[in-house]
Write an enzyme that holds these catalytic residues in place. Structure first.
Site, PDB file in Angstrom:
ATOM      1  NE  ARG A 114      -2.463  -1.961   3.112  1.00  0.00           N
ATOM      2  CZ  ARG A 114      -2.906  -2.132   4.364  1.00  0.00           C
ATOM      3  NH1 ARG A 114      -3.879  -1.375   4.831  1.00  0.00           N
ATOM      4  NH2 ARG A 114      -2.361  -3.047   5.134  1.00  0.00           N
ATOM      5  CB  ALA A 119      30.965  43.492   0.251  1.00  0.00           C
TER       6      ALA A 119
END
Ligand code: UD1
Ligand code: MG
Length: 478
Positions: free
Chosen positions: A17, A384
């Site tokens: 199932r 950055a």
């Protein structure tokens, strides 16, 4: 002296199932295969050896179980054909030839059994002194379950639903499928079980009547929720939800704040210190250890990582096999990949990715960076847009930044390369050679300012648009 204990966990079923290519017991529930839960419970109780009876996809099931419990006292038995639960247990006989003591029998598709329940079963068995003891439960709807038949309060047998009389079907006490059996009785009794019943199967439950003929069958009752199995994916999700709620409740009672327990996923085995707060939609998985006073914001995913006391992990940060020291600040949107190792007070900001990167105390990379295969000292500032170019298409190379280094924005560090203690790298530099300690590295095309260039450009554009329009005038006149 307490009797020795072994366990047999039935994992042979196909699970039709589930409608899956994968064996039912391998379907995951909170990060672990279904069958890992009963196996963990048996191991916690001290069972040794623990035998998994495999059948459907036997090799895959065995491999997965071994991978989950690399050091556990495991054995495997093959049930070639599924001829019933008694036949399944009987397949484990040769694996337990040398064993004498008590055998705990569990189903591989029943994940929520608690250790306390199994310990209570062991205590009841000890007290009762019989050869078999079992766990019973009272489901809301007993259809399909074996019924526990009692006479004058004593368990005398189990009757499967399909074999039960209408009167027996009125019984609400059902067999949970969890047993403790003396090995001296078990193997002999199993050999005498026949398949003359409604399903033509060898029923393990036939053992109960044989045991009752020899002495008392002790029983303890467990909540149905604990004994419920998994037959399809709806039940898989329901058991997962129950397990999630159980684990989350445990952590909350231990002093952890969960902003929204319904959306917090914490796998079994994760440790969390007190006064730690988890935001909504947080997932903590694998062998993760979170310290005290840690804040993990909304949507973070932390796998197999450690996060030390006082650290803040802002929303949507992902950690995988990373080690984070005390009082760090991470995120939002940082990604710490395997081998990331942060000392205390490190800051990693948005869109910073690290891999095999060690950052020393107080170092910062606050915006948009990739730091891979890097050894970074303490008090380093990574600007950055900095990128370690760690891969040459064939090999990975290491970037080393000494203590107190300052890396200007938009720097590329072409590894292997070293920047010495206290050195500066100017913004926009492509670092291809080692930078000596205390020096400044810059690699930029010198900037040129062309004065009056804008005015001259405007004048050129005006002129060309005049000649362009006179052309189109002619065209429309023609
Ligand atoms: C069984 C019990 C029933 C009990 C119920 C609780 C029997 C005969 N009945 O019924 O009394 O109320 O569990 O859930 O035991 N398995 C194998 N090999 C086999 C057959 C089964 O490994 O040949 C495994 C299955 O994969 C499953 C477990 O054993 O994990 C139970 O088998 P299942 O067929 O579901 O038994 P039930 O009919 O549910
Ligand atoms: Mg069943």
């Amino acid at each position: 002296m307490t009797a020795s204990l072994a366990a047999v966990v039935l994992c042979a079923g196909k699970g039709t199932r589930m409608k899956s290519e994968k064996a039912k017991v391998l379907h995951p529930i909170l990060g672990k295969p279904l069958c890992a839960y009963p196996l963990m419970r048996a191991l916690e109780l001290g069972a040794s050896p623990v035998v998994s009876v495999v059948g459907h996809q036997a090799e895959e099931v065995e491999r997965s179980i071994r991978a989950h419990f690399p050091t556990a006292p495991l054995r495997f038995a093959l049930q070639k054909e599924q001829r019933g639960t008694a036949d399944a247990v009987r397949s484990a006989e040769s694996a337990l030839k040398d064993f004498n003591g008590r055998v705990l029998i569990l189903y591989g598709d029943v994940p929520l059994v608690r250790s306390e329940t199994l310990a209570a079963l062991a205590a009841a068995h000890e007290k009762g002194g019989g050869v078999l003891s079992l766990v019973s439960t009272v489901p809301a709807d007993p259809t399909g379950y074996g019924r526990v038949i009692r006479e004058m309060g004593k368990v005398v047998r189990i009757v499967e639903h399909k074999d039960a009389t209408p009167e027996q079907r009125q019984v609400r006490e059902c067999n949970a499928g969890i047993y403790l059996v003396e090995s001296s009785f078990l193997w002999k009794a199993l050999a005498n079980i026949r398949s003359s019943n409604a399903q033509g199967e060898f029923y393990l439950t036939d053992l109960v009547e044989m045991a009752a003929a020899q002495g008392p069958v002790a029983s303890i009752e467990a909540e149905f929720g604990e004994t419920a199995g998994v037959n399809d994916r709806v039940e898989l999700a329901a058991r997962a939800k129950e397990l999630q709620s159980r684990i989350n409740t445990w952590h909350m009672r231990n002093g952890v704040t969960l902003a929204d327990p319904a959306t917090t996923y914490i796998e079994e085995g994760v440790a969390i210190g007190s006064d730690t707060e988890l935001g909504p939609m947080v997932t903590l998985s694998g062998a993760t250890v979170v310290g005290r006073n840690v804040s993990i914001g909304q949507g973070c995913v932390v796998h197999a990582s450690s996060v030390a006391d006082g650290t803040t992990v802002k929303p949507y940060t992902v950690l995988e096999e990373a080690r984070v020291g005390e009082r760090c600040i991470l995120g939002p949107f940082s990604r710490l990949r395997p081998g990331t190792d942060l000392a205390e007070e490190v800051h990693l900001g948005n869109f910073v990715e690290t891999k095999k990167a060690r950052l020393g105390r107080g170092s910062k990379a606050n915006h948009l960076a990739y730091l891979g295969d890097a050894k970074i000292g303490s008090k380093v500032n990574v600007g950055a847009g900095t990128i370690t170019c760690n891969y040459d298409g064939v090999n990975k190379h290491v970037t080393e930044l000494g203590d107190g280094v300052f890396i200007g924005s938009d720097t590329q560090l072409v590894a292997p390369v070293k920047v010495g203690d206290g050195a500066y790298v100017g913004a926009g530099t492509t670092v291809t050679k080692d930078v000596p300690s205390g020096s400044l590295a810059v690699s930029r095309t010198p900037q040129v300012n062309l004065e009056g260039w804008v005015e001259r450009k405007k004048a050129r554009m005006a002129k060309s648009s005049e000649t362009g329009s006179s052309k189109s005038d002619k065209a429309s006149a023609g």
